[in-house]
Design a protein around this motif. Structure first.
Motif, PDB file in Angstrom:
ATOM      1  N   HIS A 241       0.831  -1.214   0.000  1.00 39.50           N
ATOM      2  CA  HIS A 241       0.000   0.000   0.000  1.00 39.50           C
ATOM      3  C   HIS A 241       0.859   1.256   0.000  1.00 39.50           C
ATOM      4  CE1 HIS A 241      -3.792  -2.158   1.766  1.00 39.50           C
ATOM      5  NE2 HIS A 241      -3.430  -2.598   0.579  1.00 39.50           N
ATOM      6  N   PHE A 242       1.951   1.218   0.741  1.00 41.20           N
ATOM      7  CA  PHE A 242       2.858   2.362   0.783  1.00 41.20           C
ATOM      8  C   PHE A 242       3.426   2.646  -0.605  1.00 41.20           C
ATOM      9  CE2 PHE A 242       7.186   4.104   1.359  1.00 41.20           C
ATOM     10  CZ  PHE A 242       6.884   5.258   2.077  1.00 41.20           C
ATOM     11  N   ALA A 243       3.837   1.595  -1.302  1.00 42.47           N
ATOM     12  CA  ALA A 243       4.392   1.766  -2.647  1.00 42.47           C
ATOM     13  C   ALA A 243       3.345   2.348  -3.600  1.00 42.47           C
ATOM     14  CB  ALA A 243       4.905   0.423  -3.169  1.00 42.47           C
ATOM     15  N   ILE A 244       2.116   1.880  -3.485  1.00 38.48           N
ATOM     16  CA  ILE A 244       1.021   2.409  -4.313  1.00 38.48           C
ATOM     17  C   ILE A 244       0.785   3.875  -3.994  1.00 38.48           C
ATOM     18  CG2 ILE A 244      -1.480   2.293  -4.680  1.00 38.48           C
ATOM     19  CD1 ILE A 244      -1.214  -0.776  -4.230  1.00 38.48           C
ATOM     20  N   LEU A 245       0.786   4.199  -2.711  1.00 42.41           N
ATOM     21  CA  LEU A 245       0.577   5.579  -2.254  1.00 42.41           C
ATOM     22  C   LEU A 245       1.618   6.522  -2.840  1.00 42.41           C
ATOM     23  CD1 LEU A 245      -0.865   7.511  -0.115  1.00 42.41           C
ATOM     24  CD2 LEU A 245       0.997   6.852   1.430  1.00 42.41           C
ATOM     25  N   LEU A 249       0.590   9.410  -5.642  1.00 44.98           N
ATOM     26  CA  LEU A 249       0.648  10.817  -5.239  1.00 44.98           C
ATOM     27  C   LEU A 249       1.736  11.567  -5.990  1.00 44.98           C
ATOM     28  CD1 LEU A 249      -0.104  10.786  -1.399  1.00 44.98           C
ATOM     29  CD2 LEU A 249      -1.648  11.048  -3.332  1.00 44.98           C
ATOM     30  N   GLU A 250       2.886  10.946  -6.176  1.00 46.76           N
ATOM     31  CA  GLU A 250       3.944  11.617  -6.940  1.00 46.76           C
ATOM     32  C   GLU A 250       3.518  11.836  -8.386  1.00 46.76           C
ATOM     33  OE1 GLU A 250       7.546   9.385  -6.333  1.00 46.76           O
ATOM     34  OE2 GLU A 250       8.000  10.447  -4.451  1.00 46.76           O
ATOM     35  N   ALA A 251       2.731  10.907  -8.951  1.00 41.32           N
ATOM     36  CA  ALA A 251       2.226  11.062 -10.317  1.00 41.32           C
ATOM     37  C   ALA A 251       1.234  12.219 -10.416  1.00 41.32           C
ATOM     38  CB  ALA A 251       1.565   9.769 -10.778  1.00 41.32           C
ATOM     39  N   ASN A 252       0.671  12.605  -9.276  1.00 36.57           N
ATOM     40  CA  ASN A 252      -0.301  13.706  -9.252  1.00 36.57           C
ATOM     41  C   ASN A 252       0.282  15.005  -8.690  1.00 36.57           C
ATOM     42  OD1 ASN A 252      -3.349  12.887  -9.951  1.00 36.57           O
ATOM     43  ND2 ASN A 252      -2.292  11.090  -9.121  1.00 36.57           N
ATOM     44  N   HIS A 256       6.899  13.911  -1.820  1.00 32.52           N
ATOM     45  CA  HIS A 256       6.973  13.038  -0.644  1.00 32.52           C
ATOM     46  C   HIS A 256       8.038  13.602   0.292  1.00 32.52           C
ATOM     47  CE1 HIS A 256       7.468   8.625   0.931  1.00 32.52           C
ATOM     48  NE2 HIS A 256       6.829   9.412   1.795  1.00 32.52           N
ATOM     49  N   TYR A 257       7.647  14.609   1.087  1.00 37.48           N
ATOM     50  CA  TYR A 257       8.644  15.365   1.841  1.00 37.48           C
ATOM     51  C   TYR A 257       8.941  14.801   3.224  1.00 37.48           C
ATOM     52  CZ  TYR A 257       4.990  17.886   4.533  1.00 37.48           C
ATOM     53  OH  TYR A 257       3.946  18.223   5.356  1.00 37.48           O
ATOM     54  N   GLU A 258       8.118  13.873   3.681  1.00 35.12           N
ATOM     55  CA  GLU A 258       8.363  13.172   4.943  1.00 35.12           C
ATOM     56  C   GLU A 258       7.730  11.805   4.808  1.00 35.12           C
ATOM     57  OE1 GLU A 258       7.865  11.694   9.034  1.00 35.12           O
ATOM     58  OE2 GLU A 258       6.240  12.173   7.648  1.00 35.12           O
ATOM     59  N   LEU A 259       8.234  10.836   5.536  1.00 32.29           N
ATOM     60  CA  LEU A 259       7.815   9.450   5.344  1.00 32.29           C
ATOM     61  C   LEU A 259       6.310   9.283   5.204  1.00 32.29           C
ATOM     62  CD1 LEU A 259       8.718   6.478   5.232  1.00 32.29           C
ATOM     63  CD2 LEU A 259       8.438   6.396   7.710  1.00 32.29           C
ATOM     64  N   SER A 260       5.534   9.975   6.035  1.00 33.34           N
ATOM     65  CA  SER A 260       4.079   9.822   6.025  1.00 33.34           C
ATOM     66  C   SER A 260       3.350  11.024   5.455  1.00 33.34           C
ATOM     67  CB  SER A 260       3.581   9.564   7.454  1.00 33.34           C
ATOM     68  OG  SER A 260       4.196   8.420   8.004  1.00 33.34           O
ATOM     69  N   ASN A 261       4.078  11.973   4.875  1.00 35.07           N
ATOM     70  CA  ASN A 261       3.451  13.218   4.447  1.00 35.07           C
ATOM     71  C   ASN A 261       3.793  13.582   3.010  1.00 35.07           C
ATOM     72  OD1 ASN A 261       2.109  14.777   6.934  1.00 35.07           O
ATOM     73  ND2 ASN A 261       3.822  13.544   7.659  1.00 35.07           N
ATOM     74  N   PHE A 262       2.764  14.018   2.293  1.00 34.99           N
ATOM     75  CA  PHE A 262       2.870  14.365   0.881  1.00 34.99           C
ATOM     76  C   PHE A 262       2.197  15.717   0.672  1.00 34.99           C
ATOM     77  CE2 PHE A 262       2.730   9.862   1.500  1.00 34.99           C
ATOM     78  CZ  PHE A 262       3.573   9.296   0.560  1.00 34.99           C
ATOM     79  N   GLY A 263       2.896  16.648   0.040  1.00 37.88           N
ATOM     80  CA  GLY A 263       2.322  17.971  -0.168  1.00 37.88           C
ATOM     81  C   GLY A 263       2.605  18.506  -1.553  1.00 37.88           C
ATOM     82  N   LYS A 264       1.661  19.256  -2.085  1.00 37.84           N
ATOM     83  CA  LYS A 264       1.933  19.997  -3.310  1.00 37.84           C
ATOM     84  C   LYS A 264       2.933  21.110  -2.954  1.00 37.84           C
ATOM     85  CE  LYS A 264      -1.052  18.101  -6.283  1.00 37.84           C
ATOM     86  NZ  LYS A 264      -2.252  18.830  -6.749  1.00 37.84           N
ATOM     87  N   PRO A 265       3.665  21.638  -3.943  1.00 39.21           N
ATOM     88  CA  PRO A 265       4.586  22.750  -3.656  1.00 39.21           C
ATOM     89  C   PRO A 265       3.881  23.877  -2.906  1.00 39.21           C
ATOM     90  CG  PRO A 265       4.932  21.943  -5.885  1.00 39.21           C
ATOM     91  CD  PRO A 265       3.715  21.214  -5.362  1.00 39.21           C
ATOM     92  N   ASP A 266       4.530  24.420  -1.871  1.00 36.03           N
ATOM     93  CA  ASP A 266       4.023  25.494  -1.019  1.00 36.03           C
ATOM     94  C   ASP A 266       2.930  25.035  -0.046  1.00 36.03           C
ATOM     95  OD1 ASP A 266       5.713  27.379  -2.278  1.00 36.03           O
ATOM     96  OD2 ASP A 266       4.237  27.664  -3.873  1.00 36.03           O
ATOM     97  N   TYR A 267       2.686  23.727   0.045  1.00 34.78           N
ATOM     98  CA  TYR A 267       1.657  23.243   0.963  1.00 34.78           C
ATOM     99  C   TYR A 267       2.198  22.253   1.986  1.00 34.78           C
ATOM    100  CZ  TYR A 267      -1.986  25.567  -1.711  1.00 34.78           C
ATOM    101  OH  TYR A 267      -2.774  26.518  -2.312  1.00 34.78           O
ATOM    102  N   PHE A 268       3.503  22.239   2.207  1.00 33.61           N
ATOM    103  CA  PHE A 268       4.040  21.425   3.292  1.00 33.61           C
ATOM    104  C   PHE A 268       3.518  21.978   4.618  1.00 33.61           C
ATOM    105  CE2 PHE A 268       8.294  20.311   0.952  1.00 33.61           C
ATOM    106  CZ  PHE A 268       7.558  19.772  -0.094  1.00 33.61           C
ATOM    107  N   SER A 269       3.330  21.104   5.602  1.00 35.84           N
ATOM    108  CA  SER A 269       2.939  21.563   6.932  1.00 35.84           C
ATOM    109  C   SER A 269       4.100  22.313   7.572  1.00 35.84           C
ATOM    110  CB  SER A 269       2.555  20.372   7.813  1.00 35.84           C
ATOM    111  OG  SER A 269       2.450  20.767   9.165  1.00 35.84           O
ATOM    112  N   LYS A 270       3.929  23.601   7.819  1.00 36.87           N
ATOM    113  CA  LYS A 270       4.985  24.383   8.457  1.00 36.87           C
ATOM    114  C   LYS A 270       5.194  23.933   9.896  1.00 36.87           C
ATOM    115  CE  LYS A 270       4.217  28.521   5.629  1.00 36.87           C
ATOM    116  NZ  LYS A 270       3.820  29.956   5.638  1.00 36.87           N
TER     117      LYS A 270
END
Length: 402
Positions: A241-245, A249-252, A256-270
């Motif tokens: 499931h992790f590999a699918i995730l 998400l990267e295709a969209n 993948h800026y942290e192991l459990s977190n994915f953000g569009k540019p400028d939308y990382f959790s500060k």
């Protein structure tokens, strides 16, 4: 200074997998809000005293976590935000996040029948939502004992995206299929997991946090598994499931800026990025943790004891002074989990040649197995090594504590 985390220790009901500190009784809610505000004021000079030479100690993030912060009234949240502003220097545009459950976001404002609760949130300065969806499937939500249903999960996102641009949602993978019991029980299929991700993507959400279902010792989930009513999660399913995730998400366009977190540019959790980058923060409320660069402290995980201590003008916490080895280990753990990796230059500068030599020796087997790589003198996990990051980090820890 980075931010303030405010722990709201109340939930409508207990999720089967959760081991965070909370109470399902709301009897002391009003008293707790006053105590939280008092602790905020009591600690206003902490970091300035430690770092008096700096004049830029500002609050850059305010994060309401829990528990379920969305059980509070608008007046309570406004009061706590105003208390922060009254006692700290706050940056011009702080990130103010509210963790919320879908069922709370579909309610109307108490002020006017035509006004949504989301408009009220925005009016008091909240500019980021973290919504605990977990799954869009009814059977998953029932198995986890979530307070919302599948329809509310989708409805809340339809409404929230009209009022908020900066939204994160949580998804859980590796969930056992509760439609069958005992040894016959199935795990969530890859196709079902893909549908969860596709549904999340359909709402245009710019940030997704996703975690493997874990079984903590004192949870209802652990008891249900031991009783044979629910199948135990399988690591191999979670890894698939992790590999699918990651792939979807990267295709969209997600990073993948942290192991459990994915953000569009400028939308990382500060707020969370500050934790991972080792910035200082104050944790307010029962069970909340704080970090000042030298020590870590944590408040008592008991609502009654917390309230009594604050009433007596005492901070209900314990403090641990971090050794060099402690700080090295924390940097290894957080660094490997993020896109920023572990800087070998920083290891040498901050911890010394001995630690760099130790790290180089411990990391060699993972470099040989294509689980780690070095780029621009930064140590990072490979695509194959990402899911194994926590285990790899533990093998790199310096265990001969000083």
């Amino acid at each position: 200074m980075s931010g303030i985390y405010i722990h709201i220790p109340f939930c409508k009901q207990a999720c089967h997998y959760c081991d965070f500190h909370f109470s399902t009784s709301m009897k002391k809610k009003d008293e707790m809000v006053l105590a939280l505000a008092k602790e905020i004021a009591m600690r206003k000079n902490e970091f300035e005293l430690l770092d008096s030479a700096r004049s830029d100690n500002q609050i850059e993030t305010i994060y309401f976590g829990g528990g379920t912060p969305s059980v509070l009234q608008i007046a309570d949240l406004r009061f706590l935000i105003e208390t922060v502003y009254a006692n700290y220097k706050v940056s011009e545009n702080p990130e103010i996040t509210l963790e919320a459950n879908p069922d709370d976001l579909t309610t109307l404002s108490v002020r006017a029948e035509s006004r949504t609760i989301l408009e009220d949130y925005r009016s008091i300065g909240i500019n980021r939502l973290s919504i605990g969806i977990q799954s869009f499937f009814e059977d998953d939500l029932k198995m986890m004992n979530r307070a919302h249903n599948s329809e509310e999960a989708k409805k809340c996102l339809e409404i929230a995206t009209k009022y908020f641009d900066n939204i994160s949602l949580d998804l859980i993978y590796g969930i056992p299929d509760s439609s069958q019991n005992g040894e016959q029980a199935k795990q969530m299929s890859n196709e079902k997991w893909k549908q969860n991700i596709e549904t999340a993507l359909s709402f245009g959400i710019p940030h997704i946090s996703s975690y493997a279902l874990t079984v903590e010792p004192k949870t209802a989930l652990n008891k249900l598994i031991q009783a044979g009513k629910i199948a135990a999660p399988k690591d191999e399913v979670a890894q698939e499931h992790f590999a699918i995730l990651v792939e979807m998400l990267e295709a969209n366009g997600f990073i993948h800026y942290e192991l459990s977190n994915f953000g569009k540019p400028d939308y990382f959790s500060k707020n969370n990025s500050a934790y991972w980058l080792g910035k200082k923060y104050i944790g307010i409320g029962p069970s909340a943790h704080s970090y000042d660069g030298i020590s870590r402290s944590w408040n008592v995980s008991n609502n009654a004891l917390y309230l009594k201590s604050i009433e007596n003008n005492k901070l209900p916490n314990e403090t641990e002074i971090l050794s060099v080895a402690d700080r090295y280990n924390e940097y290894i753990m957080t660094g490997l989990r993020t896109i920023w990796g572990v800087s070998l230059d920083r290891i040498q500068t901050e911890f010394g040649q001995g630690y760099l030599d130790y790290l180089s020796k411990q990391a060699q087997k993972f470099l040989n197995d294509d689980l780690l790589f070095i780029e621009n003198n930064i140590l990072k996990p490979t695509k194959k090594g990402k899911f194994l990051t926590d285990g790899i980090a533990s093998d790199l820890f310096y265990l001969n504590l000083e």
